[in-house]
Design a protein around this motif. Structure first.
Motif, PDB file in Angstrom:
ATOM      1  N   ILE A 143       0.828  -1.215   0.000  1.00 14.31           N
ATOM      2  CA  ILE A 143       0.000   0.000   0.000  1.00 14.31           C
ATOM      3  C   ILE A 143       0.861   1.263   0.000  1.00 14.31           C
ATOM      4  O   ILE A 143       0.350   2.376   0.170  1.00 14.31           O
ATOM      5  CB  ILE A 143      -0.966   0.002   1.197  1.00 14.31           C
ATOM      6  CG1 ILE A 143      -0.197  -0.057   2.530  1.00 14.31           C
ATOM      7  CG2 ILE A 143      -1.954  -1.145   1.093  1.00 14.31           C
ATOM      8  CD1 ILE A 143      -1.093   0.091   3.755  1.00 14.31           C
ATOM      9  N   LEU A 144       2.175   1.094  -0.181  1.00 10.85           N
ATOM     10  CA  LEU A 144       3.112   2.222  -0.284  1.00 10.85           C
ATOM     11  C   LEU A 144       3.024   3.166   0.915  1.00 10.85           C
ATOM     12  O   LEU A 144       3.079   4.387   0.778  1.00 10.85           O
ATOM     13  CB  LEU A 144       2.875   2.990  -1.583  1.00 10.85           C
ATOM     14  CG  LEU A 144       3.148   2.219  -2.877  1.00 10.85           C
ATOM     15  CD1 LEU A 144       2.700   3.032  -4.085  1.00 10.85           C
ATOM     16  CD2 LEU A 144       4.619   1.866  -2.997  1.00 10.85           C
ATOM     17  N   CYS A 145       2.891   2.583   2.096  1.00  9.30           N
ATOM     18  CA  CYS A 145       2.788   3.406   3.300  1.00  9.30           C
ATOM     19  C   CYS A 145       4.129   3.993   3.722  1.00  9.30           C
ATOM     20  O   CYS A 145       4.187   4.970   4.463  1.00  9.30           O
ATOM     21  CB  CYS A 145       2.196   2.593   4.448  1.00  9.30           C
ATOM     22  SG  CYS A 145       3.246   1.221   4.999  1.00  9.30           S
ATOM     23  N   GLY A 146       5.241   3.357   3.272  1.00  5.21           N
ATOM     24  CA  GLY A 146       6.567   3.875   3.570  1.00  5.21           C
ATOM     25  C   GLY A 146       7.144   3.458   4.908  1.00  5.21           C
ATOM     26  O   GLY A 146       8.240   3.899   5.274  1.00  5.21           O
ATOM     27  N   ARG A 147       6.455   2.610   5.635  1.00  3.58           N
ATOM     28  CA  ARG A 147       6.973   2.218   6.953  1.00  3.58           C
ATOM     29  C   ARG A 147       8.284   1.445   6.835  1.00  3.58           C
ATOM     30  O   ARG A 147       9.154   1.547   7.690  1.00  3.58           O
ATOM     31  CB  ARG A 147       5.927   1.392   7.706  1.00  3.58           C
ATOM     32  CG  ARG A 147       4.712   2.182   8.131  1.00  3.58           C
ATOM     33  CD  ARG A 147       3.849   1.373   9.084  1.00  3.58           C
ATOM     34  NE  ARG A 147       2.591   2.047   9.369  1.00  3.58           N
ATOM     35  CZ  ARG A 147       1.668   1.588  10.191  1.00  3.58           C
ATOM     36  NH1 ARG A 147       1.853   0.439  10.819  1.00  3.58           N
ATOM     37  NH2 ARG A 147       0.535   2.252  10.380  1.00  3.58           N
ATOM     38  N   CYS A 148       8.394   0.622   5.781  1.00  2.71           N
ATOM     39  CA  CYS A 148       9.639  -0.138   5.598  1.00  2.71           C
ATOM     40  C   CYS A 148      10.813   0.803   5.344  1.00  2.71           C
ATOM     41  O   CYS A 148      11.936   0.549   5.801  1.00  2.71           O
ATOM     42  CB  CYS A 148       9.485  -1.146   4.465  1.00  2.71           C
ATOM     43  SG  CYS A 148       9.026  -0.419   2.871  1.00  2.71           S
ATOM     44  N   VAL A 149      10.561   1.891   4.613  1.00  2.00           N
ATOM     45  CA  VAL A 149      11.621   2.862   4.333  1.00  2.00           C
ATOM     46  C   VAL A 149      12.060   3.546   5.624  1.00  2.00           C
ATOM     47  O   VAL A 149      13.258   3.747   5.865  1.00  2.00           O
ATOM     48  CB  VAL A 149      11.134   3.907   3.308  1.00  2.00           C
ATOM     49  CG1 VAL A 149      12.230   4.938   3.048  1.00  2.00           C
ATOM     50  CG2 VAL A 149      10.725   3.223   2.009  1.00  2.00           C
ATOM     51  N   MET A 150      11.089   3.902   6.461  1.00  2.00           N
ATOM     52  CA  MET A 150      11.424   4.524   7.739  1.00  2.00           C
ATOM     53  C   MET A 150      12.176   3.564   8.646  1.00  2.00           C
ATOM     54  O   MET A 150      13.093   3.956   9.373  1.00  2.00           O
ATOM     55  CB  MET A 150      10.146   5.009   8.420  1.00  2.00           C
ATOM     56  CG  MET A 150       9.501   6.202   7.746  1.00  2.00           C
ATOM     57  SD  MET A 150       8.083   6.860   8.662  1.00  2.00           S
ATOM     58  CE  MET A 150       6.865   5.581   8.375  1.00  2.00           C
ATOM     59  N   MET A 151      11.805   2.280   8.577  1.00  2.00           N
ATOM     60  CA  MET A 151      12.449   1.280   9.438  1.00  2.00           C
ATOM     61  C   MET A 151      13.862   0.975   8.968  1.00  2.00           C
ATOM     62  O   MET A 151      14.787   0.844   9.773  1.00  2.00           O
ATOM     63  CB  MET A 151      11.596   0.007   9.453  1.00  2.00           C
ATOM     64  CG  MET A 151      12.205  -1.156  10.258  1.00  2.00           C
ATOM     65  SD  MET A 151      12.513  -0.760  11.986  1.00  2.00           S
ATOM     66  CE  MET A 151      10.829  -0.457  12.541  1.00  2.00           C
ATOM     67  N   CYS A 152      14.050   0.876   7.652  1.00  2.00           N
ATOM     68  CA  CYS A 152      15.359   0.465   7.130  1.00  2.00           C
ATOM     69  C   CYS A 152      15.626   1.139   5.779  1.00  2.00           C
ATOM     70  O   CYS A 152      15.483   0.517   4.718  1.00  2.00           O
ATOM     71  CB  CYS A 152      15.403  -1.060   6.988  1.00  2.00           C
ATOM     72  SG  CYS A 152      17.061  -1.708   6.710  1.00  2.00           S
ATOM     73  N   PRO A 153      16.029   2.412   5.792  1.00  2.00           N
ATOM     74  CA  PRO A 153      16.253   3.140   4.537  1.00  2.00           C
ATOM     75  C   PRO A 153      17.433   2.626   3.724  1.00  2.00           C
ATOM     76  O   PRO A 153      17.536   2.929   2.534  1.00  2.00           O
ATOM     77  CB  PRO A 153      16.493   4.584   5.007  1.00  2.00           C
ATOM     78  CG  PRO A 153      16.944   4.464   6.437  1.00  2.00           C
ATOM     79  CD  PRO A 153      16.227   3.265   6.987  1.00  2.00           C
ATOM     80  N   LYS A 154      18.325   1.865   4.338  1.00  2.00           N
ATOM     81  CA  LYS A 154      19.450   1.299   3.595  1.00  2.00           C
ATOM     82  C   LYS A 154      18.998   0.215   2.618  1.00  2.00           C
ATOM     83  O   LYS A 154      19.667  -0.052   1.623  1.00  2.00           O
ATOM     84  CB  LYS A 154      20.482   0.711   4.559  1.00  2.00           C
ATOM     85  CG  LYS A 154      21.252   1.729   5.369  1.00  2.00           C
ATOM     86  CD  LYS A 154      22.303   1.047   6.236  1.00  2.00           C
ATOM     87  CE  LYS A 154      23.101   2.065   7.038  1.00  2.00           C
ATOM     88  NZ  LYS A 154      24.137   1.410   7.895  1.00  2.00           N
TER      89      LYS A 154
END
Length: 301
Positions: A57-68
């Motif tokens: 759903i492209l919420c971006g939580r994974c990016v916030m959790m692990c941007p690397k």
């Protein structure tokens, strides 16, 4: 110290992996690399992260959790897998279950307790538990300890195996296994190696030895277009099966399909497509009749 195993998944309500309704325990790790494998997420012995974009759903939580590891480009999450340590924190944060960490170390008690939740279905249908993979016999001590627990509870046990393992691993399972499914893929060893990464001598010898133990064995042949589906291939497979002992209950042909492609995409693995459609019923019937004629053993599909 209690023995543990690495499990990729526990799947319920299967009707294709033994009699009755079954719960299938998928073990992680395999020493073959079959190009048509339907469980690519179970090949590696290591934990790995799967991404299912159709759920995202492209919420971006994974990016916030692990941007690397995670970035969003063109309305898709992209993974830098070379940076991923498979810690699973991003999967824990994903509200849509678009991320999944595959591979969990579990104790015998943990798996036993989880599977036993389905005992009612086993009792009503004559079903039970099936060990699959990956290759469950590469974790033989864990598999045997677990199977022993189920047998003590009167639960039917089945094992799906490539038979590409030490004979001693198979021996550990003999007292606790009601049904063996063994794969026989290609009769010619060099051809077998080119499609699976290993020759077939050990596999054939193990099935031969297992069939002499008067066990209930079903030999499965995955029928792969333009790989093992010629008349010559089936003649050769039949001649190999003729060398097996009386423990072979019947032979089962498995139609090809390409339904596993999304699994390959989820773990960023290369997929080989052998055909767009499964074989026709008429073709499968002809293959089954040929194997039955050669071996004298019932062959179904």
């Amino acid at each position: 110290m209690s023995v543990t195993g690495v499990i990729s998944n526990i799947s319920r309500c299967s009707v294709n992996d033994g009699p009755g309704v079954r719960t299938v325990v998928y073990f992680k790790g395999c020493n073959l690399r079959c190009k048509w494998c339907h469980n690519p997420e179970s090949i590696s012995f290591q934990r790995e992260l799967a991404y299912f974009p159709q759920k995202c759903i492209l919420c971006g939580r994974c990016v916030m959790m692990c941007p690397k590891v995670h970035i969003i480009e063109n309305n898709l999450v992209k993974l830098k897998r070379e940076c991923c340590t498979a810690c699973g924190k991003c999967a824990d944060e994903c509200p849509a279950n678009a991320l999944e960490l595959i591979g969990k170390e579990m104790s015998v008690d943990e798996v036993f307790t989880e599977v036993l939740k389905d005992r009612h279905f086993f009792n009503e249908s004559g079903g039970g538990v099936t060990f699959s993979g990956g290759e469950c016999l590469l974790q033989a001590d864990f598999s045997a300890s677990l199977a022993e627990r189920f047998k003590k509870e009167g639960i039917h046990t089945a094992v799906e195996t490539s038979a590409f393992c030490l004979w001693s691993n198979i021996e550990k399972m003999l007292p606790f296994t009601d049904l063996f499914f063994t794969d026989l893929k290609i009769a010619n060893s060099e051809k077998h190696r080119s499609y699976t990464s290993a020759g077939n001598e050990l596999i054939i010898e193990n099935i031969r030895r297992l069939s002499s133990k008067n066990k209930n064995i079903i030999v499965r042949i995955p029928v792969i277009p333009n790989v093992n589906d010629s008349a010559e291939d089936f003649d050769a497979l039949g001649e190999v099966i003729k060398t097996f002992d009386s423990g072979i209950h019947h032979i089962e042909l498995l139609k090809y399909n390409n339904l596993a492609k999304p699994k390959y995409d989820a773990i960023s693995a290369d997929y080989t497509n052998f055909a767009a459609f499964p074989q026709h019923e008429k073709q499968m019937k002809a293959f089954a009749e040929k194997i039955t004629d050669i071996t004298g053993v019932k062959c179904i599909f």
